[in-house]
Motif scaffolding. Sequence first.
Motif, PDB file in Angstrom:
ATOM      1  N   ARG A  10      60.312  43.289  15.298  1.00 43.27           N
ATOM      2  CA  ARG A  10      60.984  43.675  16.540  1.00 43.27           C
ATOM      3  C   ARG A  10      60.095  43.582  17.777  1.00 43.27           C
ATOM      4  NH1 ARG A  10      66.542  43.951  15.922  1.00 43.27           N
ATOM      5  NH2 ARG A  10      67.052  44.891  13.911  1.00 43.27           N
ATOM      6  N   GLY A  11      58.827  43.311  17.601  1.00 38.12           N
ATOM      7  CA  GLY A  11      57.924  43.223  18.736  1.00 38.12           C
ATOM      8  C   GLY A  11      57.642  44.555  19.394  1.00 38.12           C
ATOM      9  N   ALA A  12      57.822  45.645  18.655  1.00 36.92           N
ATOM     10  CA  ALA A  12      57.651  46.992  19.222  1.00 36.92           C
ATOM     11  C   ALA A  12      56.191  47.412  19.309  1.00 36.92           C
ATOM     12  CB  ALA A  12      58.434  48.009  18.391  1.00 36.92           C
ATOM     13  N   TRP A  13      55.315  46.790  18.522  1.00 34.53           N
ATOM     14  CA  TRP A  13      53.910  47.210  18.473  1.00 34.53           C
ATOM     15  C   TRP A  13      52.979  46.176  19.121  1.00 34.53           C
ATOM     16  CZ3 TRP A  13      54.402  48.544  12.594  1.00 34.53           C
ATOM     17  CH2 TRP A  13      54.972  49.822  12.450  1.00 34.53           C
ATOM     18  N   HIS A  26      63.108  52.253  15.827  1.00 31.05           N
ATOM     19  CA  HIS A  26      63.410  53.641  16.156  1.00 31.05           C
ATOM     20  C   HIS A  26      62.293  54.217  17.025  1.00 31.05           C
ATOM     21  CE1 HIS A  26      66.805  53.781  13.502  1.00 31.05           C
ATOM     22  NE2 HIS A  26      66.110  53.698  12.385  1.00 31.05           N
ATOM     23  N   GLU A  27      62.633  55.108  17.921  1.00 31.67           N
ATOM     24  CA  GLU A  27      61.638  55.688  18.820  1.00 31.67           C
ATOM     25  C   GLU A  27      60.460  56.327  18.078  1.00 31.67           C
ATOM     26  OE1 GLU A  27      61.176  55.454  22.016  1.00 31.67           O
ATOM     27  OE2 GLU A  27      62.943  54.181  22.248  1.00 31.67           O
ATOM     28  N   PRO A  28      60.695  57.089  16.984  1.00 30.20           N
ATOM     29  CA  PRO A  28      59.548  57.665  16.268  1.00 30.20           C
ATOM     30  C   PRO A  28      58.585  56.606  15.728  1.00 30.20           C
ATOM     31  CG  PRO A  28      61.572  58.770  15.614  1.00 30.20           C
ATOM     32  CD  PRO A  28      61.981  57.573  16.419  1.00 30.20           C
ATOM     33  N   PHE A  29      59.098  55.440  15.381  1.00 30.84           N
ATOM     34  CA  PHE A  29      58.225  54.371  14.873  1.00 30.84           C
ATOM     35  C   PHE A  29      57.369  53.791  15.987  1.00 30.84           C
ATOM     36  CE2 PHE A  29      61.558  53.300  11.374  1.00 30.84           C
ATOM     37  CZ  PHE A  29      61.194  54.449  10.688  1.00 30.84           C
ATOM     38  N   LYS A  30      57.939  53.699  17.171  1.00 26.64           N
ATOM     39  CA  LYS A  30      57.167  53.167  18.303  1.00 26.64           C
ATOM     40  C   LYS A  30      55.935  54.021  18.584  1.00 26.64           C
ATOM     41  CE  LYS A  30      61.012  51.062  20.866  1.00 26.64           C
ATOM     42  NZ  LYS A  30      61.749  51.084  22.154  1.00 26.64           N
ATOM     43  N   ALA A  31      56.038  55.311  18.235  1.00 23.73           N
ATOM     44  CA  ALA A  31      54.942  56.239  18.533  1.00 23.73           C
ATOM     45  C   ALA A  31      53.790  56.148  17.538  1.00 23.73           C
ATOM     46  CB  ALA A  31      55.477  57.675  18.557  1.00 23.73           C
ATOM     47  N   ILE A  32      53.976  55.390  16.460  1.00 23.62           N
ATOM     48  CA  ILE A  32      52.894  55.247  15.478  1.00 23.62           C
ATOM     49  C   ILE A  32      51.721  54.516  16.119  1.00 23.62           C
ATOM     50  CG2 ILE A  32      52.227  54.171  13.292  1.00 23.62           C
ATOM     51  CD1 ILE A  32      55.075  54.637  12.313  1.00 23.62           C
ATOM     52  N   ARG A  33      50.568  55.137  16.104  1.00 24.83           N
ATOM     53  CA  ARG A  33      49.391  54.603  16.802  1.00 24.83           C
ATOM     54  C   ARG A  33      48.799  53.407  16.071  1.00 24.83           C
ATOM     55  NH1 ARG A  33      49.596  56.750  21.866  1.00 24.83           N
ATOM     56  NH2 ARG A  33      49.982  58.986  21.777  1.00 24.83           N
ATOM     57  N   ASN A  34      48.191  52.522  16.843  1.00 26.16           N
ATOM     58  CA  ASN A  34      47.535  51.360  16.250  1.00 26.16           C
ATOM     59  C   ASN A  34      46.432  51.757  15.284  1.00 26.16           C
ATOM     60  OD1 ASN A  34      49.123  49.493  17.543  1.00 26.16           O
ATOM     61  ND2 ASN A  34      47.750  49.256  19.289  1.00 26.16           N
ATOM     62  N   VAL A  44      55.796  34.345  19.807  1.00 21.74           N
ATOM     63  CA  VAL A  44      57.155  34.207  20.323  1.00 21.74           C
ATOM     64  C   VAL A  44      57.442  35.199  21.438  1.00 21.74           C
ATOM     65  CG1 VAL A  44      58.183  35.785  18.610  1.00 21.74           C
ATOM     66  CG2 VAL A  44      59.602  34.018  19.693  1.00 21.74           C
ATOM     67  N   TRP A  45      56.868  36.407  21.343  1.00 23.23           N
ATOM     68  CA  TRP A  45      57.129  37.432  22.361  1.00 23.23           C
ATOM     69  C   TRP A  45      56.546  37.012  23.711  1.00 23.23           C
ATOM     70  CZ3 TRP A  45      60.590  40.248  20.069  1.00 23.23           C
ATOM     71  CH2 TRP A  45      60.521  40.392  18.676  1.00 23.23           C
ATOM     72  N   ALA A  86      50.446  52.394   2.584  1.00 24.38           N
ATOM     73  CA  ALA A  86      50.809  50.978   2.453  1.00 24.38           C
ATOM     74  C   ALA A  86      49.651  50.034   2.742  1.00 24.38           C
ATOM     75  CB  ALA A  86      51.973  50.667   3.379  1.00 24.38           C
ATOM     76  N   ASP A  87      49.702  48.898   2.063  1.00 23.41           N
ATOM     77  CA  ASP A  87      48.824  47.771   2.397  1.00 23.41           C
ATOM     78  C   ASP A  87      49.515  46.849   3.402  1.00 23.41           C
ATOM     79  OD1 ASP A  87      46.699  48.304   0.335  1.00 23.41           O
ATOM     80  OD2 ASP A  87      48.427  48.026  -0.996  1.00 23.41           O
ATOM     81  N   ILE A  88      50.851  46.777   3.287  1.00 19.09           N
ATOM     82  CA  ILE A  88      51.656  45.946   4.180  1.00 19.09           C
ATOM     83  C   ILE A  88      52.697  46.838   4.839  1.00 19.09           C
ATOM     84  CG2 ILE A  88      53.232  43.973   4.323  1.00 19.09           C
ATOM     85  CD1 ILE A  88      51.938  42.926   1.736  1.00 19.09           C
ATOM     86  N   VAL A  89      52.779  46.785   6.148  1.00 18.65           N
ATOM     87  CA  VAL A  89      53.755  47.583   6.901  1.00 18.65           C
ATOM     88  C   VAL A  89      54.730  46.626   7.589  1.00 18.65           C
ATOM     89  CG1 VAL A  89      54.128  49.272   8.733  1.00 18.65           C
ATOM     90  CG2 VAL A  89      52.082  49.428   7.285  1.00 18.65           C
TER      91      VAL A  89
END
Length: 418
Positions: free
Chosen positions: A414-417, A394-402, A243-244, A385-388
């Motif tokens: 949200r399509g942030a990752w 939130h900005e701190p969440f966007k910084a979570i690395r792949n 969709v994105w 987690a097994d499922i995220v």
Amino acid sequence: MNEVFSGRLAIVGMGYIGLPTAVVLATRGIDVIGVDINPATVAAVSRGEVPFVEPDLAVAVSGAVAMGRLSATSEMPEADAFIIAVPTPFNGDRTANLSYVQAAAEQIAPKLRSGNIVVLESTSPPGTTEKIAEWIGALRPDLKMPHDGETGADIFVAHCPERVLPGRIMIEMITNDRVVGGLTKRCAERAASIYRVFAQGEILLTDAASAEMAKLVENAYRDVNIAFANEISLITESLHIDVWEVIRLANRHPRVNILSPGPGVGGHCIPVDPWFIVAAAPKLSPLIRTAREVNDRRPHHVAEQVAEKAKRFREPTIACLGLTFKANVDDVRESPAIEVVGLIAEALPNVDILLADPYVDSLPSMLSGYSNLRMEGAYQAVERADIVVLLVEHEPFKAIRNTRLGGKVVYDTRGAWR
């Protein structure tokens, strides 16, 4: 020459709109008394502290109190003008609950003197401002209430809806245009004098019902557009299309601007205000009603998708990131993220669900009945987690690395990752 208010002003309701309004007036030389039924809020404001997070508000409140221009009380004071900024939720049948507005008007009535101004800022259905004049008039027959075409009123009653975005309230409070609708032209002019103290945007004068309807239409417009994005998301999901990517490509058309889909619609305005229009004209608003139904259904769809993904695991652990209604604020009112979490917890009562939000310190009261929920730091929650599930960008969440998400089932609403 346009008049500018210079008297004493009381604001009823020290919430996300009332307190910032009090501050911008107080820091520009107006003596403001904030009125609230919550003793903790009154105590916090009296100390120069804020009861919620909003950028730039804490410093402004501290300064206004230190200047002696802002105070707070639980008792209605005498003043030259009164602004009502209380909640207007909906009832079980989705009609407007005006009990808070009526209570405020009835508490103001005994304090009124000839020449006073009463402004309703709370988002309300058409006709509410007129009701305020009726409620006050019933208690104060000695005062002449304004009516269309009538001159010589003792009290000036108007509606000036707030039009600000949480996270930008202190900026938009000043820079946005303001709509001021009076029960008479003179009512609108007198109410506008308050907003001329601080407003840099244009002040647009109209009648009260048009001002009330304009605010509802603004939010219904956004709701319909979000519903379109959410419906496209459902369709592309069923067709196994990103969709994105579809929205990115479609938005390259010069006259197309599709919004982003999400887990639902939250906040104190958009999930509520369109229903006021539907209630006012139920046979003439099928599009607005359908948009509300599409967006109200969205949290259920997200929760069902997560529950389906959980079937892949024997004893899964789920991390849900984000609880507020939008990014980078602490406001959980009408939050679709909280509804999603509650639905997942109900569907999977034996599954551990870890919740993380940098703006929420403890488990919200709406989720306190679920024993399988626990607050956790974002990185720790993702690690376990097994499922995220990303519910708020939130900005701190966007910084979570792949790399931290590798090997996990990821549901990014949200399509942030991407």
